[in-house]
Design a protein around this motif. Structure first.
Motif, PDB file in Angstrom:
ATOM      1  N   GLN A  83       0.815  -1.222   0.000  1.00  0.00           N
ATOM      2  CA  GLN A  83       0.000   0.000   0.000  1.00  0.00           C
ATOM      3  C   GLN A  83       0.845   1.267   0.000  1.00  0.00           C
ATOM      4  O   GLN A  83       0.375   2.335  -0.385  1.00  0.00           O
ATOM      5  N   MET A  84       2.093   1.159   0.452  1.00  0.00           N
ATOM      6  CA  MET A  84       2.990   2.293   0.534  1.00  0.00           C
ATOM      7  C   MET A  84       4.384   1.883   0.071  1.00  0.00           C
ATOM      8  O   MET A  84       4.636   0.701  -0.185  1.00  0.00           O
ATOM      9  N   SER A  85       5.277   2.859  -0.016  1.00  0.00           N
ATOM     10  CA  SER A  85       6.680   2.625  -0.320  1.00  0.00           C
ATOM     11  C   SER A  85       7.532   3.218   0.802  1.00  0.00           C
ATOM     12  O   SER A  85       7.056   4.040   1.591  1.00  0.00           O
ATOM     13  N   ILE A  86       8.786   2.804   0.879  1.00  0.00           N
ATOM     14  CA  ILE A  86       9.692   3.425   1.841  1.00  0.00           C
ATOM     15  C   ILE A  86       9.865   4.901   1.495  1.00  0.00           C
ATOM     16  O   ILE A  86       9.815   5.776   2.361  1.00  0.00           O
ATOM     17  N   VAL A  87      10.053   5.197   0.199  1.00  0.00           N
ATOM     18  CA  VAL A  87      10.237   6.568  -0.270  1.00  0.00           C
ATOM     19  C   VAL A  87       9.169   6.887  -1.304  1.00  0.00           C
ATOM     20  O   VAL A  87       8.892   6.076  -2.201  1.00  0.00           O
ATOM     21  N   GLY A  88       8.572   8.055  -1.192  1.00  0.00           N
ATOM     22  CA  GLY A  88       7.542   8.489  -2.140  1.00  0.00           C
ATOM     23  C   GLY A  88       6.870   9.741  -1.633  1.00  0.00           C
ATOM     24  O   GLY A  88       7.182  10.235  -0.538  1.00  0.00           O
ATOM     25  N   PRO A  89       5.938  10.292  -2.377  1.00  0.00           N
ATOM     26  CA  PRO A  89       5.167  11.434  -1.874  1.00  0.00           C
ATOM     27  C   PRO A  89       4.418  11.047  -0.598  1.00  0.00           C
ATOM     28  O   PRO A  89       3.882   9.942  -0.507  1.00  0.00           O
ATOM     29  N   ARG A  90       4.400  11.927   0.366  1.00  0.00           N
ATOM     30  CA  ARG A  90       3.752  11.613   1.634  1.00  0.00           C
ATOM     31  C   ARG A  90       2.260  11.382   1.449  1.00  0.00           C
ATOM     32  O   ARG A  90       1.603  12.044   0.630  1.00  0.00           O
ATOM     33  N   VAL A 144      -4.728  23.450  -5.050  1.00  0.00           N
ATOM     34  CA  VAL A 144      -3.364  23.275  -5.558  1.00  0.00           C
ATOM     35  C   VAL A 144      -3.437  22.571  -6.908  1.00  0.00           C
ATOM     36  O   VAL A 144      -3.833  21.406  -6.996  1.00  0.00           O
ATOM     37  N   LYS A 145      -3.072  23.273  -7.963  1.00  0.00           N
ATOM     38  CA  LYS A 145      -3.159  22.732  -9.316  1.00  0.00           C
ATOM     39  C   LYS A 145      -2.268  21.501  -9.462  1.00  0.00           C
ATOM     40  O   LYS A 145      -1.136  21.477  -8.993  1.00  0.00           O
ATOM     41  N   ASN A 146      -2.804  20.488 -10.117  1.00  0.00           N
ATOM     42  CA  ASN A 146      -2.087  19.238 -10.409  1.00  0.00           C
ATOM     43  C   ASN A 146      -1.736  18.444  -9.139  1.00  0.00           C
ATOM     44  O   ASN A 146      -0.855  17.587  -9.160  1.00  0.00           O
ATOM     45  N   TYR A 147      -2.439  18.723  -8.048  1.00  0.00           N
ATOM     46  CA  TYR A 147      -2.135  18.041  -6.786  1.00  0.00           C
ATOM     47  C   TYR A 147      -2.180  16.518  -6.916  1.00  0.00           C
ATOM     48  O   TYR A 147      -1.329  15.802  -6.386  1.00  0.00           O
ATOM     49  N   ALA A 183      10.364  15.807  -0.447  1.00  0.00           N
ATOM     50  CA  ALA A 183       9.884  17.048   0.165  1.00  0.00           C
ATOM     51  C   ALA A 183      10.267  17.115   1.641  1.00  0.00           C
ATOM     52  O   ALA A 183      10.632  18.185   2.152  1.00  0.00           O
ATOM     53  N   GLN A 184      10.202  15.981   2.337  1.00  0.00           N
ATOM     54  CA  GLN A 184      10.489  15.965   3.772  1.00  0.00           C
ATOM     55  C   GLN A 184      11.968  16.245   4.054  1.00  0.00           C
ATOM     56  O   GLN A 184      12.292  16.942   5.015  1.00  0.00           O
ATOM     57  N   VAL A 185      12.874  15.717   3.244  1.00  0.00           N
ATOM     58  CA  VAL A 185      14.297  15.956   3.496  1.00  0.00           C
ATOM     59  C   VAL A 185      14.740  17.315   2.963  1.00  0.00           C
ATOM     60  O   VAL A 185      15.884  17.720   3.174  1.00  0.00           O
ATOM     61  N   ARG A 186      13.851  18.020   2.261  1.00  0.00           N
ATOM     62  CA  ARG A 186      14.150  19.379   1.799  1.00  0.00           C
ATOM     63  C   ARG A 186      13.456  20.423   2.679  1.00  0.00           C
ATOM     64  O   ARG A 186      13.302  21.567   2.290  1.00  0.00           O
ATOM     65  N   GLY A 187      13.030  19.996   3.851  1.00  0.00           N
ATOM     66  CA  GLY A 187      12.508  20.948   4.823  1.00  0.00           C
ATOM     67  C   GLY A 187      11.014  21.107   4.872  1.00  0.00           C
ATOM     68  O   GLY A 187      10.503  21.917   5.645  1.00  0.00           O
ATOM     69  N   ARG A 245       5.838  21.826  -1.702  1.00  0.00           N
ATOM     70  CA  ARG A 245       5.846  20.384  -1.453  1.00  0.00           C
ATOM     71  C   ARG A 245       5.505  19.611  -2.723  1.00  0.00           C
ATOM     72  O   ARG A 245       6.148  18.606  -3.050  1.00  0.00           O
ATOM     73  N   LEU A 246       4.490  20.086  -3.430  1.00  0.00           N
ATOM     74  CA  LEU A 246       4.083  19.395  -4.641  1.00  0.00           C
ATOM     75  C   LEU A 246       5.193  19.417  -5.683  1.00  0.00           C
ATOM     76  O   LEU A 246       5.387  18.428  -6.399  1.00  0.00           O
ATOM     77  N   SER A 247       5.928  20.509  -5.790  1.00  0.00           N
ATOM     78  CA  SER A 247       7.009  20.588  -6.775  1.00  0.00           C
ATOM     79  C   SER A 247       8.070  19.534  -6.503  1.00  0.00           C
ATOM     80  O   SER A 247       8.609  18.935  -7.437  1.00  0.00           O
TER      81      SER A 247
END
Length: 324
Positions: A230-237, A254-257, A271-275, A289-291
């Motif tokens: 259902q999830m991955s170790i790394v991916g969008p939250r 948020v466009k294209n969310y 996104a998480q490791v970039r603050g 975050r989306l970017s």
């Protein structure tokens, strides 16, 4: 595959595709223009408008969506493309080859297919990502089992209620999944819907919960979500469906969310490791975050995943402030 376009254009493309039944299975077509549908009398089953297409693809995900809408304006084409590009499929556009007669039947006319949006993580990349998730989740569950036991004891000692907290969140292809966490709030004050944001010094958070959140230990049970696929170790939250930013729902403002749902959500992410952690206060924060999520989807590699995992460990152990 499915075809977008229910007029004569789509009918010609459908007949052309049927010349290769070993390669293509047409599930149906979708179009907002019902008048063109009545005029064309298509041989392919009409399944609804573009909103129906999104619902259909949540349930029965095709490999390819073909756009067969030659006569549309550029603006209308872009509107359609933006609406369906959130789906984790290949999107192709059917074009007439130079010199072909648009009035001829599809058996005589010639078409070419141009890929305009590629499904992420297909082929060998999908296998690598699959093995990465399974191997890492199994190893961590075995290695961290004593930590799981200790946290469970502390949670039960600190406050009444269950050890785990389950919350429905967006998963792959925008389908809901139950995300598992260690409970960090008092049971009678928790919010399963996620509508009420968690803020710094939140009175709903228990004493043990503050430490679990600070070091992201409350996320560890999501390893079971990873093992279950259902999830991955790394991916969008993974966000809750009702998550708000500003005055509106995240996906509405948020466009294209929904593009971020083209992959399984991750326990950690770029996104998480970039603050980008903690409360989303402004629309600018949400777009930032989306970017990062879109960059990750478009540039995935095993090296990038390993880099994000190492940075996550470093941040949690050495640069972690009092998160919430």
């Amino acid at each position: 595959m499915v075809i977008v376009g229910a007029g004569m254009d789509a009918e010609k493309v459908a007949r052309w595709l049927r010349q290769a039944p070993d390669r293509y299975e047409i599930l149906g077509n979708f179009d907002d223009r019902t008048r063109e549908l009545e005029e064309a009398k298509p041989s392919v089953q009409y399944l609804g408008n573009l909103d129906d297409l999104l619902v259909f693809c949540r349930r029965t995900l095709p490999d390819i969506i073909i756009l067969s809408i030659f006569s549309l304006s550029r603006e209308r084409f872009l509107d359609i493309f933006q609406k369906i590009r959130v789906l984790p499929v290949d999107i192709e556009i059917a074009l007439r080859k130079s010199g072909s007669d648009p009035k001829k039947a599809s058996s005589e006319a010639e078409f070419s297919m141009i890929l305009i949006e590629k499904q992420p993580l297909s082929g060998f990349d999908y296998i690598v990502k699959f093995l990465e998730d399974k191997i890492i989740s199994i190893l961590l569950l075995l290695f961290l089992s004593p930590v799981f036991a200790l946290i469970a004891i502390l949670i039960k000692y600190d406050s009444k209620g269950p050890i785990f907290f389950e919350q429905m969140r967006y998963g792959f292809n925008s389908n809901p999944i139950p995300v598992l966490k260690f409970r960090t709030m008092y049971t009678d004050l928790s919010d399963p819907t996620g509508v009420q944001k968690t803020v710094r010094d939140d009175p709903r958070v228990t004493r043990v919960g503050r430490y679990l959140r600070r070091y992201s230990l409350d996320e560890l049970p999501q390893l079971w979500n990873v093992l279950a696929g259902q999830m991955s170790i790394v991916g969008p939250r993974a966000h809750v469906a009702s998550m708000r930013v500003g005055e509106g729902i995240y996906e509405d403002v948020v466009k294209n969310y929904l593009i971020r749902h083209k992959l399984n959500p991750g326990i950690t992410g770029l996104a998480q490791v970039r603050g980008c952690r903690g409360e989303v206060k402004t629309l600018r924060d949400a777009r930032r975050r989306l970017s990062y999520d879109i960059f990750y989807i478009n540039h995935w590699s095993l090296f990038l995943d390993m880099k994000i995992i190492m940075e996550t460990i470093y941040i949690v152990l050495f640069k972690n402030d009092d998160t919430y």
